[in-house]
Design a protein around this motif. Structure first.
Motif, PDB file in Angstrom:
ATOM      1  N   VAL A  73       1.024  -1.033   0.061  1.00 30.38           N
ATOM      2  CA  VAL A  73       0.015  -0.075   0.087  1.00 30.38           C
ATOM      3  C   VAL A  73       0.960   1.143   0.107  1.00 30.38           C
ATOM      4  O   VAL A  73       0.419   2.323   0.239  1.00 30.38           O
ATOM      5  N   ASP A  74       2.188   1.148  -0.385  1.00 33.67           N
ATOM      6  CA  ASP A  74       2.903   2.292  -0.686  1.00 33.67           C
ATOM      7  C   ASP A  74       3.949   2.631   0.400  1.00 33.67           C
ATOM      8  O   ASP A  74       3.650   2.233   1.919  1.00 33.67           O
ATOM      9  N   ILE A  75       4.619   3.653   0.228  1.00 35.42           N
ATOM     10  CA  ILE A  75       5.649   4.045   1.452  1.00 35.42           C
ATOM     11  C   ILE A  75       4.929   4.916   2.564  1.00 35.42           C
ATOM     12  O   ILE A  75       3.826   5.542   2.336  1.00 35.42           O
ATOM     13  N   LEU A  76       5.452   4.390   3.711  1.00 33.15           N
ATOM     14  CA  LEU A  76       4.765   5.450   4.909  1.00 33.15           C
ATOM     15  C   LEU A  76       5.259   6.737   4.763  1.00 33.15           C
ATOM     16  O   LEU A  76       6.128   7.302   4.625  1.00 33.15           O
ATOM     17  N   GLU A  77       3.912   7.600   5.016  1.00 33.33           N
ATOM     18  CA  GLU A  77       4.082   8.850   4.945  1.00 33.33           C
ATOM     19  C   GLU A  77       3.867   9.584   6.450  1.00 33.33           C
ATOM     20  O   GLU A  77       3.634  10.634   6.679  1.00 33.33           O
ATOM     21  N   VAL A  78       4.100   8.553   7.392  1.00 32.18           N
ATOM     22  CA  VAL A  78       4.069   8.883   8.795  1.00 32.18           C
ATOM     23  C   VAL A  78       5.131  10.035   9.047  1.00 32.18           C
ATOM     24  O   VAL A  78       6.190   9.935   8.669  1.00 32.18           O
TER      25      VAL A  78
END
Length: 439
Positions: free
Chosen positions: A246-251
């Motif tokens: 579900v793609d790279i973490l934008e946290v």
């Protein structure tokens, strides 16, 4: 956008996860870092080593993040006279063998990753790997890389390629497998970045360790909610060796609130997606590090016994099987080696209470009580009997709990059936008559 269609219900019973690529690598989701979201094309060997050092000093390596992946823009604009890909001489003057050796020597990277494309060029107009798959796979392995993110730009014309999306990605899968059989080394971990437009989840498990299910993520709640919506219909595609990415973490990026960061991380981890940090760690707060390091959430992602994703058992705000990119499914559960994990996602723009009957989850047994472990407060919160209520969940916030069987429920609880549709006695009498659809 709201869409209800029988097509979603029809797809949910397909189980390609059972055919996942068991090739000896990538059995569990990878935990690590990807350069794209924080740096885009502004990458060089100093940034890579500095970021790797920060992963160590911030305690993220101890939490399990042991991968460093370069994304696009690492190369020269053209191949060498011998047809080889080349590291950019200005930004990587020491070369990739030196870089990967440094990373391995730091103890950071069990896997070091690189990026290429299934077309003529990468998305940022560097050389792609179409028609050079075998050569490039060998080059990546010779450089010391163990992971390949494979993108979807500059696709050759139909009269050149004469095959569909599956065939184009299969070319690199075959090259990786052939290289492994020739060298005796483990195959590259293979991650498809096809954006989900050709139902890649239906065939990705036959060739890859992970596959993208939606567009590139943005550092905002609308993007995260849309990806959660897409994932809600294909959770059965995930198992050991093959999983929805579900793609790279934008946290920690953009305008995400604290609660949105928690929800984002929780969903990605419990989906058993690869967890690749995309935050500039030189400016990250301790609050964000704590989210990324949550040991009880990471333990579900890295479960060595159960490889499947959580799945919705009720959509909540919308009728079940309804696609809504703004307000996706809210009630999720799944098995783990230590009990049943639940995710309650408040997709509303205001605080809300959320209630469910325990046996709405297929992983819960009727007539039993369950101990409740909160995976964010790290507290044991008594027992749940028949139902569970979470109060005042913040807007776009999340509750994640682990329920463990604690024995038979106490005697004498009425009604005799918690959910009494068709509940009857041995002599054929309905106890309550008919069914209820109320939760």
């Amino acid at each position: 956008m709201l869409l209800t269609t029988a097509a979603f219900a029809g797809l949910v019973f397909v189980a390609p996860g059972a055919l996942a690529l068991d090739n000896g690598v990538g059995r569990l989701p990878i935990l690590g870092y990807n350069t794209w979201n924080a740096f885009v094309c502004n990458i060089d060997e100093n940034i890579i080593i500095e970021t790797a050092s920060l992963i160590q000093s911030l305690g993220l390596q101890d939490a399990g993040y042991t991968q460093m992946n370069l994304d696009d823009c690492w190369g020269e604009k053209n191949r060498s006279a011998e047809g080889l890909l080349q590291a950019n001489a200005e930004r990587f003057p020491s070369g990739f063998n030196n870089l990967t050796s440094q990373l391995h020597d730091m103890g950071l990277c069990v896997n070091a990753g690189i990026y290429s494309d299934s077309g003529w060029r990468t998305c940022q107009d560097y050389p792609g790997s179409y028609s050079n798959e075998a050569l490039d796979a060998e080059t990546f392995q010779n450089w010391g890389f163990d992971y390949l993110k494979y993108d979807n730009c500059y696709i050759p014309f139909d009269d050149i390629i004469r095959e569909g999306t599956l065939g184009r990605f299969q070319r690199m899968a075959d090259a990786i497998a052939n290289l492994s059989s020739t060298t005796g080394q483990p195959p590259l971990i293979y991650s498809l970045c096809e954006w989900g437009w050709s139902q890649v989840w239906l065939w990705g498990a036959s060739m890859a360790n992970s596959w993208r299910v939606d567009n590139d993520i943005g550092a905002n709640w609308d993007s995260i909610a849309g990806i959660i919506n897409s994932a809600s219909f294909i959770t059965q595609a995930t198992n050991f060796y093959g999983r929805n990415d579900v793609d790279i973490l934008e946290v920690g990026n953009g305008d995400l609130t604290y609660e949105e960061n928690k929800s984002h991380f929780t969903a990605w981890a419990l989906f058993k997606s690869p967890l690749l940090i995309g935050t500039n760690l030189s400016a990250v707060s301790s609050e964000i590090v704590d989210i990324l390091s949550n040991p009880e959430i990471l333990a579900i992602n890295q479960d060595p016994v159960v490889g499947t994703s959580i799945s919705p058992f009720r959509w909540g705000l919308n009728p079940d099987w309804t696609s809504n990119s703004t307000f996706p499914a809210q009630y999720w559960s799944g098995p783990s080696q230590n009990g049943t994990v639940f995710m309650l996602l408040n997709t509303l723009n205001e605080p809300a209470d959320m209630f469910f009957n325990l046996t709405e989850s297929p992983w819960i047994r009727a007539g039993r009580e369950y101990s409740v472990r909160d995976l964010w407060t790290h507290t044991d919160n008594g027992t749940a009997i028949r139902n569970f209520t979470a109060t005042d969940i913040p807007a776009h916030g999340v509750i994640a709990v682990l329920l463990q069987d604690a024995g038979d429920e106490p005697d004498g609880i009425e009604p005799s059936c918690a959910v009494y549709c068709q509940c009857g006695t041995e002599d054929g009498t309905y106890v309550y008559g008919g069914c209820t659809t109320e939760y």
